[in-house]
Design an enzyme around this catalytic site. Structure first.
Site, PDB file in Angstrom:
ATOM      1  N   ASN A 287     -18.347 -40.766  36.334  1.00 15.10           N
ATOM      2  CA  ASN A 287     -19.729 -42.049  37.427  1.00 15.10           C
ATOM      3  C   ASN A 287     -19.541 -42.534  35.891  1.00 15.10           C
ATOM      4  O   ASN A 287     -20.811 -43.186  36.527  1.00 15.10           O
ATOM      5  CB  ASN A 287     -20.541 -41.260  37.733  1.00 15.10           C
ATOM      6  CG  ASN A 287     -21.326 -40.287  36.296  1.00 15.10           C
ATOM      7  OD1 ASN A 287     -20.927 -40.163  35.825  1.00 15.10           O
ATOM      8  ND2 ASN A 287     -22.569 -40.338  36.758  1.00 15.10           N
TER       9      ASN A 287
ATOM     10  N   GLY B 159     -19.546 -31.976  48.541  1.00 12.92           N
ATOM     11  CA  GLY B 159     -18.798 -33.466  48.696  1.00 12.92           C
ATOM     12  C   GLY B 159     -18.903 -33.403  47.562  1.00 12.92           C
ATOM     13  O   GLY B 159     -18.973 -32.873  46.474  1.00 12.92           O
TER      14      GLY B 159
ATOM     15  N   GLY C   7     -34.609 -35.396  43.339  1.00 17.73           N
ATOM     16  CA  GLY C   7     -33.690 -35.514  42.533  1.00 17.73           C
ATOM     17  C   GLY C   7     -33.779 -36.645  41.794  1.00 17.73           C
ATOM     18  O   GLY C   7     -32.655 -37.088  40.883  1.00 17.73           O
TER      19      GLY C   7
ATOM     20  N   LYS D 270     -16.188 -42.678  43.276  1.00 17.58           N
ATOM     21  CA  LYS D 270     -15.846 -41.799  42.228  1.00 17.58           C
ATOM     22  C   LYS D 270     -14.740 -41.243  41.978  1.00 17.58           C
ATOM     23  O   LYS D 270     -14.341 -40.970  40.826  1.00 17.58           O
ATOM     24  CB  LYS D 270     -17.022 -40.557  42.024  1.00 17.58           C
ATOM     25  CG  LYS D 270     -18.640 -41.406  41.788  1.00 17.58           C
ATOM     26  CD  LYS D 270     -19.658 -40.000  42.322  1.00 17.58           C
ATOM     27  CE  LYS D 270     -21.064 -40.382  41.693  1.00 17.58           C
ATOM     28  NZ  LYS D 270     -22.425 -39.401  41.972  1.00 17.58           N
TER      29      LYS D 270
HETATM   30  P1  NDP Z   1     -20.496 -36.840  50.027  1.00 17.44           P
HETATM   31  O1  NDP Z   1     -20.439 -37.538  51.513  1.00 17.44           O
HETATM   32  O2  NDP Z   1     -19.493 -36.422  49.490  1.00 17.44           O
HETATM   33  O3  NDP Z   1     -20.701 -35.291  50.724  1.00 17.44           O
HETATM   34  C1  NDP Z   1     -21.361 -35.689  52.136  1.00 17.44           C
HETATM   35  C2  NDP Z   1     -21.670 -34.076  51.583  1.00 17.44           C
HETATM   36  O4  NDP Z   1     -22.748 -33.542  53.318  1.00 17.44           O
HETATM   37  C3  NDP Z   1     -21.016 -33.048  52.517  1.00 17.44           C
HETATM   38  O5  NDP Z   1     -20.609 -31.976  52.383  1.00 17.44           O
HETATM   39  C4  NDP Z   1     -21.069 -33.194  53.921  1.00 17.44           C
HETATM   40  O6  NDP Z   1     -20.565 -32.016  55.553  1.00 17.44           O
HETATM   41  C5  NDP Z   1     -22.255 -32.900  53.822  1.00 17.44           C
HETATM   42  N1  NDP Z   1     -23.380 -33.299  55.303  1.00 17.44           N
HETATM   43  C6  NDP Z   1     -23.414 -34.876  55.688  1.00 17.44           C
HETATM   44  N2  NDP Z   1     -24.476 -34.518  56.648  1.00 17.44           N
HETATM   45  C7  NDP Z   1     -24.535 -33.332  56.860  1.00 17.44           C
HETATM   46  C8  NDP Z   1     -25.514 -32.949  57.903  1.00 17.44           C
HETATM   47  N3  NDP Z   1     -26.374 -33.819  58.583  1.00 17.44           N
HETATM   48  N4  NDP Z   1     -25.830 -32.196  58.145  1.00 17.44           N
HETATM   49  C9  NDP Z   1     -25.685 -31.404  57.105  1.00 17.44           C
HETATM   50  N5  NDP Z   1     -24.522 -30.963  56.167  1.00 17.44           N
HETATM   51  C10 NDP Z   1     -23.622 -32.715  55.926  1.00 17.44           C
HETATM   52  O7  NDP Z   1     -22.157 -37.284  49.399  1.00 17.44           O
HETATM   53  P2  NDP Z   1     -22.813 -37.132  48.016  1.00 17.44           P
HETATM   54  O8  NDP Z   1     -21.931 -35.620  47.611  1.00 17.44           O
HETATM   55  O9  NDP Z   1     -21.837 -37.887  46.814  1.00 17.44           O
HETATM   56  O10 NDP Z   1     -24.059 -37.184  47.867  1.00 17.44           O
HETATM   57  C11 NDP Z   1     -24.555 -35.832  48.343  1.00 17.44           C
HETATM   58  C12 NDP Z   1     -26.243 -36.162  47.992  1.00 17.44           C
HETATM   59  O11 NDP Z   1     -26.306 -36.268  46.227  1.00 17.44           O
HETATM   60  C13 NDP Z   1     -26.832 -37.644  48.631  1.00 17.44           C
HETATM   61  O12 NDP Z   1     -27.604 -37.807  49.498  1.00 17.44           O
HETATM   62  C14 NDP Z   1     -26.764 -38.174  47.636  1.00 17.44           C
HETATM   63  O13 NDP Z   1     -27.698 -39.414  47.758  1.00 17.44           O
HETATM   64  C15 NDP Z   1     -27.160 -37.108  46.847  1.00 17.44           C
HETATM   65  N6  NDP Z   1     -26.475 -36.850  45.175  1.00 17.44           N
HETATM   66  C16 NDP Z   1     -28.128 -37.473  44.586  1.00 17.44           C
HETATM   67  C17 NDP Z   1     -27.464 -38.075  42.514  1.00 17.44           C
HETATM   68  C18 NDP Z   1     -28.825 -37.643  41.714  1.00 17.44           C
HETATM   69  O14 NDP Z   1     -28.577 -38.603  40.868  1.00 17.44           O
HETATM   70  N7  NDP Z   1     -29.960 -37.207  42.487  1.00 17.44           N
HETATM   71  C19 NDP Z   1     -26.665 -38.096  42.235  1.00 17.44           C
HETATM   72  C20 NDP Z   1     -25.794 -38.038  43.343  1.00 17.44           C
HETATM   73  C21 NDP Z   1     -25.459 -37.564  45.225  1.00 17.44           C
HETATM   74  P3  NDP Z   1     -19.244 -32.226  55.702  1.00 17.44           P
HETATM   75  O15 NDP Z   1     -18.379 -31.733  54.380  1.00 17.44           O
HETATM   76  O16 NDP Z   1     -19.150 -31.209  57.282  1.00 17.44           O
HETATM   77  O17 NDP Z   1     -19.037 -33.071  55.810  1.00 17.44           O
END
Ligand code: NDP
Length: 288
Positions: free
Chosen positions: A90, A133, A243, A69
């Site tokens: 996206n 993220g 979601g 993205k």
């Molecule tokens: P990114 O990889 O960009 O970001 C991941 C985020 O999750 C970071 O903030 C990271 O924290 C945090 N994280 C990862 N593992 C853990 C954990 N075990 N405990 C706490 N925090 C954690 O991913 P995205 O932002 O792109 O996606 C995030 C979620 O959103 C996914 O589940 C994805 O499937 C969902 N999503 C759903 C959509 C929909 O249409 N329903 C659209 C887009 C995304 P840190 O920075 O500290 O590593």
């Protein structure tokens, strides 16, 4: 001679589990659009070349998912204001001058789901956003546009939440911090935008943040309750949701940009939520 159907695709790495061909296939059938929509897996190092080839070969539009993205952002000569604010794209659409327009429909999709499907009131509400993220970044602007009393963004790595505060604070009432900064007074809405559910984990926040009036929304989607939804129910949430609605509504926003018609999302949402495996229906309008 009949014209070839317009061609669309979704790219990601990996992308084979994407529901987008099914969703857009249903939209196309419902609105009688002549189009195909397929999966296009592209490795990060080939992204620019393959996206360029897809459009040079007559492709009309593309959805973009993890991890591309942010990488497609500089490929777009034009970007919508919401893509600029999110810093991520996206949805790509070819323009009459053969240049790409980049949009970001994730935030709009979430807000439509919250306001229309779940009938929540966001104005003057207290919202907790978990994660910093790409998904969190995409929804911050559209959520702040709804004028909540507070939008509190917390992340495992506090520095990332603070960076978002620096970028977005001019748009509304924003606080940032780590999971230990979560307030003990129940929020109206808690949105899980972390990837924790994908690992079967729950972000370590206090259960005091959840009350009967709290809606808990997990952006991750699955046919079964996610770890976050199970946790929210244990804390006594008023309502917990995964979601699917955001997924279908962001797709409808992309479809509107491409085809000029917004499909009825109700039957599509029911289909993706259905416990039976619906993905097998996709090929009628999907892969080439
Ligand atoms: P990114 O990889 O960009 O970001 C991941 C985020 O999750 C970071 O903030 C990271 O924290 C945090 N994280 C990862 N593992 C853990 C954990 N075990 N405990 C706490 N925090 C954690 O991913 P995205 O932002 O792109 O996606 C995030 C979620 O959103 C996914 O589940 C994805 O499937 C969902 N999503 C759903 C959509 C929909 O249409 N329903 C659209 C887009 C995304 P840190 O920075 O500290 O590593």
């Amino acid at each position: 001679m009949t014209r070839e159907p317009d061609r669309y695709a979704v790219t990601g790495y990996p992308v084979k589990h994407s529901f987008s061909p099914f969703i857009h296939g249903m939209f196309a059938k419902q609105t009688k659009q002549r189009m195909t929509y397929r999966l296009l897996e592209i490795a990060p190092e080939q992204l620019a070349d393959q996206v360029t080839n897809f459009f040079a070969d007559g492709g009309k539009g593309m959805n973009v998912t993890i991890p591309h993205k942010q990488a497609v952002f500089p490929l777009c000569k034009y970007r919508t204001p919401r893509a600029e604010i999110a810093g991520a794209v996206n949805t790509l659409a070819i323009q009459p001058d053969d240049e790409l327009l980049g949009d970001n429909t994730d935030g709009a999709g979430l807000v439509v789901d919250l306001l229309t499907n779940l009938r929540l009131k966001l104005r003057e509400s207290r919202i907790l956003l978990l994660g910093a993220g790409g998904a969190a970044r995409g929804v911050l602007g559209p959520l702040l546009e709804q004028a909540p009393a507070l939008l509190h963004v917390v992340n495992r790595d506090k520095t990332k939440a603070n960076a978002l505060l620096g970028e977005f604070h001019r748009l509304g009432e924003l606080l940032a911090g780590g999971f230990d900064d979560v307030q003990s007074e129940p929020y109206d809405l808690i949105i899980n935008a972390t990837a924790a559910s994908l690992q079967g984990e729950v972000p370590p926040i206090t259960g005091a943040a959840v009350g009967r009036q709290t809606t808990c929304y997990d952006m991750a989607y699955s046919k079964e309750d996610t770890a976050f939804v199970k946790w929210a129910n244990e804390q006594g949430t008023g309502h917990a949701e995964v979601g699917w609605g955001m997924l279908v509504e962001q797709a409808a926003e992309a479809f509107l940009l491409w085809r000029g018609v917004r499909p009825d999302t109700t039957p599509v949402l029911a289909a993706v939520r259905s416990p039976t495996p619906v993905l097998q229906e996709a090929p009628q309008n999907a892969p080439k």
